[in-house]
Design an enzyme around this catalytic site. Structure first.
Site, short mmCIF file in Angstrom:
data_model
loop_
_atom_site.label_atom_id
_atom_site.label_comp_id
_atom_site.label_asym_id
_atom_site.label_seq_id
_atom_site.Cartn_x
_atom_site.Cartn_y
_atom_site.Cartn_z
N LYS A 38 19.82 43.84 37.07
CA LYS A 38 20.74 42.79 36.62
C LYS A 38 20.00 41.76 35.76
O LYS A 38 18.76 41.72 35.76
CB LYS A 38 21.37 42.11 37.84
N TYR A 264 10.29 14.40 20.50
CA TYR A 264 11.53 13.62 20.63
C TYR A 264 11.38 12.48 21.61
O TYR A 264 10.75 12.64 22.67
CB TYR A 264 12.65 14.53 21.12
C1 PLP Z 1 19.48 40.71 43.33
C2 PLP Z 1 19.80 41.52 44.53
C3 PLP Z 1 18.84 42.38 45.10
C4 PLP Z 1 17.41 42.44 44.65
O1 PLP Z 1 16.65 41.43 45.30
P1 PLP Z 1 15.07 41.29 45.06
O2 PLP Z 1 14.70 40.18 45.98
O3 PLP Z 1 14.90 40.93 43.63
O4 PLP Z 1 14.44 42.57 45.41
C5 PLP Z 1 19.25 43.21 46.13
N1 PLP Z 1 20.52 43.15 46.62
C6 PLP Z 1 21.45 42.30 46.11
C7 PLP Z 1 22.82 42.29 46.71
C8 PLP Z 1 21.12 41.45 45.07
O5 PLP Z 1 22.05 40.60 44.60
#
Ligand code: PLP
Length: 367
Positions: A38, A264
């Site tokens: 993701k 800035y």
């Molecule tokens: C993002 C996510 C993961 C991955 O978690 P990590 O700590 O990055 O390994 C796993 N399960 C769900 C439901 C997530 O949203």
């Protein structure tokens, strides 16, 4: 001059392979791996990461939103893709792209079954999520009877997996809470599968869960941050390899007299003569404004150059008074996990946020 001539994010696919294999070494032989890609593969490049993991024979992918899954299909990713946070407006696109929705509420279940029936689907794969304590997405245990009654009335969908998510898998002070979640999930899964006449896969563990609760691997684990080189524990991070490096160059050098200001709102006022370098990376690239006034730094010729004054949208100015360097020289924002951890802790953040903030404007290159 090095070979870096603009701001780039380097992706090290050998390091990715190492991390994938390290995670695999923590699993029982038949435990599947779902790679979480993701948020552009945690700020890298989901297409590059997913395509490589597919070659390494990963079992599953997950993205947060439907569009992320569509993007992966468009570059030819073939493995199943779980959409963790689908919305009804995208259900048709989910179906058209063979993506598999997380079904997390009554509304979502009813709407997805409806659209699956309208499309005359048979046994379309869905995943049902249970809330065992995070209170974010998921059915409650009390919803089991309702879920079963809906599932028994349709052949349009079939439950590929049941899953849940740990609240504090990295925090061993919360071990009792985590074990309780695992236990609740087991009971829910048992109750549901008793009535279904087939056995969906079960999965619960993210990265820290994989490290801390090996007994809860069930049929699959969901690895995210560890693929990119981070665990929530230093000892484990050391066994992973860094996948992501962020580099840039010096665009311009200024010799600034005592009493002048930099940037800035005169965010930095010199107390002595200094030398500054302007770097072509700013808050629009993911260098949060919180890194201003010395909270962030870059490394030039092996030496730390703190950020002077405020972070601009497209640039930062850094202090190179004590560094021998020239315009065009290479600059490293980070190229190892320790630096990412240090930058994160300087602004009360976490590596997840540092990585995912790197904007799409930054060119990605594969190392
Ligand atoms: C993002 C996510 C993961 C991955 O978690 P990590 O700590 O990055 O390994 C796993 N399960 C769900 C439901 C997530 O949203």
């Amino acid at each position: 001059m090095g070979n870096i001539q603009e701001t780039v994010l380097e992706i090290d696919l050998n390091a990715l392979k190492h991390n994938f294999e390290f995670i695999k070494s923590k699993l029982k032989n038949n435990t599947k791996i779902l790679a979480v890609v993701k948020a552009y593969g945690y700020g890298t490049d989901a297409a590059i990461i997913a395509s490589h993991l597919e070659k390494l024979n990963v079992d599953y992918f997950a993205v947060a939103y439907a569009k992320e899954g569509v993007d992966l299909r468009n570059v030819g990713v073939k493995k199943p893709i779980l959409v963790l946070h689908p919305q009804p407006i995208n259900f048709q696109s989910i179906i058209d792209n063979c993506l598999e929705p997380n079904i997390y509420s009554k509304r979502i279940l009813e709407e997805f079954i409806h659209i699956a029936e309208v499309n005359h689907l048979k046994e379309y794969p869905i995943h049902i999520k249970f809330n065992t304590g995070l209170n974010r997405l998921g059915f409650k245990r009390e919803d089991i009877i309702y879920i079963l009654s809906k599932l028994q009335k349709t052949t349009a969908v079939k439950v590929t997996s049941l899953f849940s998510h740990l609240v504090a898998s990295e925090d061993l002070n919360e071990k009792d809470f985590s074990l309780n979640q695992i236990n609740t999930f087991k009971e829910i899964a048992l109750e549901l599968t008793k009535t279904l006449n087939y056995k969906p896969m079960l999965h619960m563990l993210n990265t820290s869960g994989i490290m801390n609760y090996p007994e809860a691997q069930f049929n699959m684990v969901r690895a995210g941050i560890s693929l990119y080189g981070f665990a929530n524990e230093d000892a484990l991070t050391k066994q992973l390899r860094n996948v992501v490096s962020l580099k840039s160059v010096i665009s311009q050098i200024h010799h600034i007299k005592k009493g002048e200001s930099v940037g800035y709102n005169r965010g930095f006022i010199t107390e002595k003569d200094i030398v500054s370098a302007t770097i072509p990376i700013g808050h629009a690239d993911g260098i949060h404004r919180a890194f201003g006034k010395g909270k962030g730094f870059v490394t030039i010729k092996g030496k730390k150059a703190p950020i002077l004054g405020n972070v601009c949208m497209d640039m930062v100015m850094v202090d190179i008074t004590n560094i021998e360097c020239n315009e065009g020289d290479e600059v490293t924002i980070f190229d190892n996990q320790d630096t990412v951890n240090e930058l994160a802790s300087n602004i009360n953040s976490i590596p997840y946020e540092i990585l995912t903030a790197i904007s799409q404007r930054v060119k990605r290159i594969v190392k």
